[in-house]
Write a protein that holds these residues in place. Structure first.
Motif, PDB file in Angstrom:
ATOM      1  N   ALA A  61      78.157  17.088  -8.248  1.00 17.71           N
ATOM      2  CA  ALA A  61      76.913  17.173  -9.017  1.00 17.71           C
ATOM      3  C   ALA A  61      76.069  15.925  -8.822  1.00 17.71           C
ATOM      4  CB  ALA A  61      77.233  17.371 -10.501  1.00 17.71           C
ATOM      5  N   SER A  62      76.707  14.763  -8.795  1.00 21.10           N
ATOM      6  CA  SER A  62      75.986  13.508  -8.584  1.00 21.10           C
ATOM      7  C   SER A  62      75.378  13.460  -7.187  1.00 21.10           C
ATOM      8  CB  SER A  62      76.936  12.322  -8.787  1.00 21.10           C
ATOM      9  OG  SER A  62      76.299  11.107  -8.488  1.00 21.10           O
ATOM     10  N   GLY A  63      76.129  13.935  -6.186  1.00 19.10           N
ATOM     11  CA  GLY A  63      75.615  13.957  -4.824  1.00 19.10           C
ATOM     12  C   GLY A  63      74.387  14.827  -4.690  1.00 19.10           C
ATOM     13  N   ARG A  64      74.394  15.964  -5.363  1.00 13.78           N
ATOM     14  CA  ARG A  64      73.239  16.866  -5.341  1.00 13.78           C
ATOM     15  C   ARG A  64      72.025  16.204  -6.002  1.00 13.78           C
ATOM     16  NH1 ARG A  64      74.132  22.570  -4.814  1.00 13.78           N
ATOM     17  NH2 ARG A  64      72.418  22.912  -6.279  1.00 13.78           N
ATOM     18  N   LYS A  65      72.263  15.575  -7.139  1.00 14.45           N
ATOM     19  CA  LYS A  65      71.173  14.929  -7.876  1.00 14.45           C
ATOM     20  C   LYS A  65      70.589  13.766  -7.077  1.00 14.45           C
ATOM     21  CE  LYS A  65      70.085  12.831 -12.361  1.00 14.45           C
ATOM     22  NZ  LYS A  65      70.629  12.454 -13.699  1.00 14.45           N
ATOM     23  N   THR A  66      71.476  12.979  -6.462  1.00 13.34           N
ATOM     24  CA  THR A  66      71.009  11.841  -5.680  1.00 13.34           C
ATOM     25  C   THR A  66      70.198  12.306  -4.475  1.00 13.34           C
ATOM     26  OG1 THR A  66      72.905  10.529  -6.391  1.00 13.34           O
ATOM     27  CG2 THR A  66      71.734   9.756  -4.442  1.00 13.34           C
ATOM     28  N   ALA A  67      70.599  13.413  -3.876  1.00 10.10           N
ATOM     29  CA  ALA A  67      69.834  13.966  -2.751  1.00 10.10           C
ATOM     30  C   ALA A  67      68.416  14.304  -3.191  1.00 10.10           C
ATOM     31  CB  ALA A  67      70.537  15.200  -2.201  1.00 10.10           C
ATOM     32  N   SER A  68      68.280  14.859  -4.385  1.00 14.29           N
ATOM     33  CA  SER A  68      66.946  15.187  -4.913  1.00 14.29           C
ATOM     34  C   SER A  68      66.115  13.923  -5.121  1.00 14.29           C
ATOM     35  CB  SER A  68      67.067  15.955  -6.232  1.00 14.29           C
ATOM     36  OG  SER A  68      67.689  17.199  -6.032  1.00 14.29           O
ATOM     37  N   LYS A  69      66.782  12.855  -5.617  1.00 16.68           N
ATOM     38  CA  LYS A  69      66.081  11.595  -5.840  1.00 16.68           C
ATOM     39  C   LYS A  69      65.641  10.968  -4.512  1.00 16.68           C
ATOM     40  CE  LYS A  69      66.262  11.573 -10.291  1.00 16.68           C
ATOM     41  NZ  LYS A  69      65.017  11.636 -11.111  1.00 16.68           N
ATOM     42  N   ILE A  70      66.487  11.078  -3.503  1.00 17.19           N
ATOM     43  CA  ILE A  70      66.130  10.549  -2.188  1.00 17.19           C
ATOM     44  C   ILE A  70      64.952  11.323  -1.605  1.00 17.19           C
ATOM     45  CG2 ILE A  70      66.922  10.350   0.213  1.00 17.19           C
ATOM     46  CD1 ILE A  70      69.701   9.691  -0.907  1.00 17.19           C
ATOM     47  N   ASP A  71      65.008  12.644  -1.737  1.00 14.35           N
ATOM     48  CA  ASP A  71      63.908  13.484  -1.244  1.00 14.35           C
ATOM     49  C   ASP A  71      62.597  13.127  -1.938  1.00 14.35           C
ATOM     50  OD1 ASP A  71      62.717  15.722   0.157  1.00 14.35           O
ATOM     51  OD2 ASP A  71      62.848  16.846  -1.720  1.00 14.35           O
ATOM     52  N   GLU A  72      62.659  12.941  -3.242  1.00 14.68           N
ATOM     53  CA  GLU A  72      61.487  12.575  -4.010  1.00 14.68           C
ATOM     54  C   GLU A  72      60.948  11.203  -3.575  1.00 14.68           C
ATOM     55  OE1 GLU A  72      61.003  11.112  -8.569  1.00 14.68           O
ATOM     56  OE2 GLU A  72      61.938  13.079  -8.318  1.00 14.68           O
ATOM     57  N   TYR A  73      61.863  10.268  -3.356  1.00 11.17           N
ATOM     58  CA  TYR A  73      61.492   8.922  -2.948  1.00 11.17           C
ATOM     59  C   TYR A  73      60.813   8.935  -1.580  1.00 11.17           C
ATOM     60  CZ  TYR A  73      62.234   4.359  -0.734  1.00 11.17           C
ATOM     61  OH  TYR A  73      62.082   3.198  -0.038  1.00 11.17           O
ATOM     62  N   VAL A  74      61.438   9.588  -0.610  1.00 11.59           N
ATOM     63  CA  VAL A  74      60.895   9.591   0.744  1.00 11.59           C
ATOM     64  C   VAL A  74      59.523  10.263   0.795  1.00 11.59           C
ATOM     65  CG1 VAL A  74      61.263  10.429   3.113  1.00 11.59           C
ATOM     66  CG2 VAL A  74      63.187   9.482   1.816  1.00 11.59           C
ATOM     67  N   LYS A  75      59.380  11.330   0.051  1.00 12.72           N
ATOM     68  CA  LYS A  75      58.106  12.042   0.054  1.00 12.72           C
ATOM     69  C   LYS A  75      56.976  11.197  -0.541  1.00 12.72           C
ATOM     70  CE  LYS A  75      59.817  16.798  -0.052  1.00 12.72           C
ATOM     71  NZ  LYS A  75      59.996  18.016  -0.882  1.00 12.72           N
ATOM     72  N   ASN A  76      57.343  10.231  -1.385  1.00 13.74           N
ATOM     73  CA  ASN A  76      56.321   9.401  -2.040  1.00 13.74           C
ATOM     74  C   ASN A  76      56.040   8.095  -1.283  1.00 13.74           C
ATOM     75  OD1 ASN A  76      55.790  11.142  -4.164  1.00 13.74           O
ATOM     76  ND2 ASN A  76      57.499  10.333  -5.378  1.00 13.74           N
ATOM     77  N   ILE A  77      56.752   7.885  -0.170  1.00 13.75           N
ATOM     78  CA  ILE A  77      56.486   6.687   0.631  1.00 13.75           C
ATOM     79  C   ILE A  77      55.085   6.804   1.244  1.00 13.75           C
ATOM     80  CG2 ILE A  77      57.138   5.383   2.682  1.00 13.75           C
ATOM     81  CD1 ILE A  77      60.019   6.166   2.160  1.00 13.75           C
ATOM     82  N   LYS A  78      54.311   5.785   1.040  1.00 10.79           N
ATOM     83  CA  LYS A  78      52.940   5.789   1.601  1.00 10.79           C
ATOM     84  C   LYS A  78      52.956   5.504   3.094  1.00 10.79           C
ATOM     85  CE  LYS A  78      51.180   6.468  -2.488  1.00 10.79           C
ATOM     86  NZ  LYS A  78      50.574   7.752  -2.837  1.00 10.79           N
TER      87      LYS A  78
END
Length: 473
Positions: A456-473
């Motif tokens: 469950a933590s791995g899935r959640k962290t993947a979502s956070k990474i995806d969110e982070y990368v998408k917000n990189i300017k």
């Protein structure tokens, strides 16, 4: 709800274990399986409660009522799709999860919860057997790269989620094969390693890159990963065992539990282990210190190695049997747990603390233990009190299975510049560390826990990474 009266007319039926006098001579999985007809009948017992506490109890948020109904109706492929929508690896959780969902099942109020865990394992095995599971390649790659350090359940889940989203994912593993403690910490009699190999093969076919025998911080610099990847997920687990620093600790014959478990798994896998380095319980009296799952795994392994006697001691009180008023339904009940290994022959004792190890010629031969009592202080907190009642337990092999401390990362994370607190732990908030690009998942983020929580933590962290990368300017 296909059969609204099933829970009244059909009793809970478990597959059970292979006979003791058969299973203690091999490392095959101890759990048996039911035929498909029985399995569908068991699924029919699900009441599809308006408030599904099984769903509430599950760290993954599995939608048990939905796939139970599909299973009951014989719609195996539909059941599989519903199951993997929330659980990346049902073949792991279906074998080693303590079934938090079943403890929350309404039918557990009468002691007969739905066989959710076994049904879960049956669905995923049917899916593999019938060819429902094929490599799922992402339609497009997004040009972004993520490094996952560690290939245990959290690392695999994070890698799997990100790969499906189009990232190019590389998993770095310090051991010779992927799987982390799934492969090296859990005995084959609970999780056959072919089950892990099957999943890793699929993940490779889907495009995930695995680099084994590569320890980040040694064979490859962590700073190099920061430069080459858009994000890093630290999923190295929490494999630092809690030690017992008492008189005689330096005697030979005293090992951490994972020393035994990792070595035995490697032996079964065919890895050459020099005879002088072998840890063997054959012909020995074994004392396992620690009453948890790892201790239980040591019991089963020692019995299979040919121990003459196995004793397991625990410093805590013996839990209540069947019901504990301190943990009422639907919470996970803190009650006595008797594993398949315990049923194979083990003397279990509680309220004992280790005072000293006694040896002959530098080898442990006996252990002095003292009885303890637990009392509550004025604030209601339990306090340990040692008595004057002590005894000697004969043991020429001692296994320390007292859990794990929060992981220490000085080398890896200090190289990355991650801030450490006074205990040398990484600061992680909601999967994100204190350093740009660096995330953490599973036991490495919150300490030793369950496989299902790591996924469950791995899935959640993947979502956070995806969110982070998408917000990189």
């Amino acid at each position: 709800m296909g059969n609204p009266k099933a829970f009244l007319t059909i009793k809970r039926k478990e597959a059970g274990y292979r006979p003791v006098n058969e299973r203690i001579y091999d490392y095959g999985e101890v759990e048996q399986t039911l035929n498909e007809e029985d399995r569908q009948l068991q699924a029919s017992r699900c009441m599809e409660c308006g408030v599904a506490f099984c769903h509430w109890s599950c760290p993954l948020g599995n939608k048990q009522p939905e796939w139970q109904d599909a299973l009951y109706k014989g719609k195996w492929k539909e059941a599989y799709k519903l199951l993997v929508a929330t659980d990346d690896f049902p073949e792991f959780t279906g074998r080693v999860c303590p079934a938090l969902c079943e403890k929350g099942c309404v039918l557990n109020k009468i002691g007969e919860p739905v066989t959710i865990r076994e049904n879960e394992a049956a669905i995923i095995e049917k899916a593999f057997a019938e060819g429902y599971i094929t490599p799922q390649m992402p339609k497009i790659r997004n040009g972004k790269k993520v490094a996952v350090i560690g290939s245990g359940p959290s690392g695999l889940a994070c890698a799997n989620r990100l790969n499906r989203k189009g990232y190019t994912v590389t998993v770095f593993e310090k051991d010779e094969k992927p799987g982390g403690l799934l492969r090296y910490g859990i005995p084959d009699f609970k999780l056959n390693k072919s089950v892990i190999d099957r999943r890793i093969k699929l993940m490779k076919e889907e495009g995930i890159i695995f680099k084994c025998s590569v320890e980040v911080g040694k064979q490859i610099k962590a700073a190099k990963l920061l430069n080459e990847y858009d994000a890093i997920c630290i999923a190295i687990g929490s494999g630092v065992p809690r030690d017992l620093k008492v008189e005689g600790r330096n005697l030979k014959g005293i090992y951490f539990a994972l020393d035994l478990l990792k070595q035995q798994n490697r032996v079964i896998a065919g890895c050459p282990i020099p005879e002088e380095d072998r840890i063997s319980a054959k012909g020995k009296k074994v004392l396992v210190i620690g009453g948890g799952d790892t201790g239980s795994d040591c019991v089963g392994t020692s019995i299979r190695q040919g121990a003459t006697e196995v004793t397991q001691i625990e410093i805590m009180p013996k839990p209540p049997v069947d019901y504990n008023p301190d943990t009422p339904w639907p919470y996970y009940p803190m009650i006595l747990k008797t594993s398949s290994s315990h049923k194979e022959g083990c003397n279990r004792r509680w309220l004992l603390d280790t005072k000293r190890f006694i040896g002959e010629n530098g080898i442990v031969k006996k252990v002095e233990v003292v009885e303890v009592e637990w009392e509550k202080d004025e604030a209601g907190h339990p306090q340990l009190k040692r008595t004057n009642r002590s005894e000697i337990i004969e043991a020429d092999l001692v296994l320390l299975a007292m859990g794990f401390v929060h992981p220490v990362y000085e080398g890896l994370l200090e190289e990355l510049g991650v801030k450490l607190d006074a205990r040398k732990n990484v600061e992680v908030v909601d999967g994100k560390s204190s350093v740009d690009k660096v995330f953490a998942a599973g036991d490495s983020a919150f300490g030793a826990s369950l496989v299902v929580k790591a996924i469950a933590s791995g899935r959640k962290t993947a979502s956070k990474i995806d969110e982070y990368v998408k917000n990189i300017k």
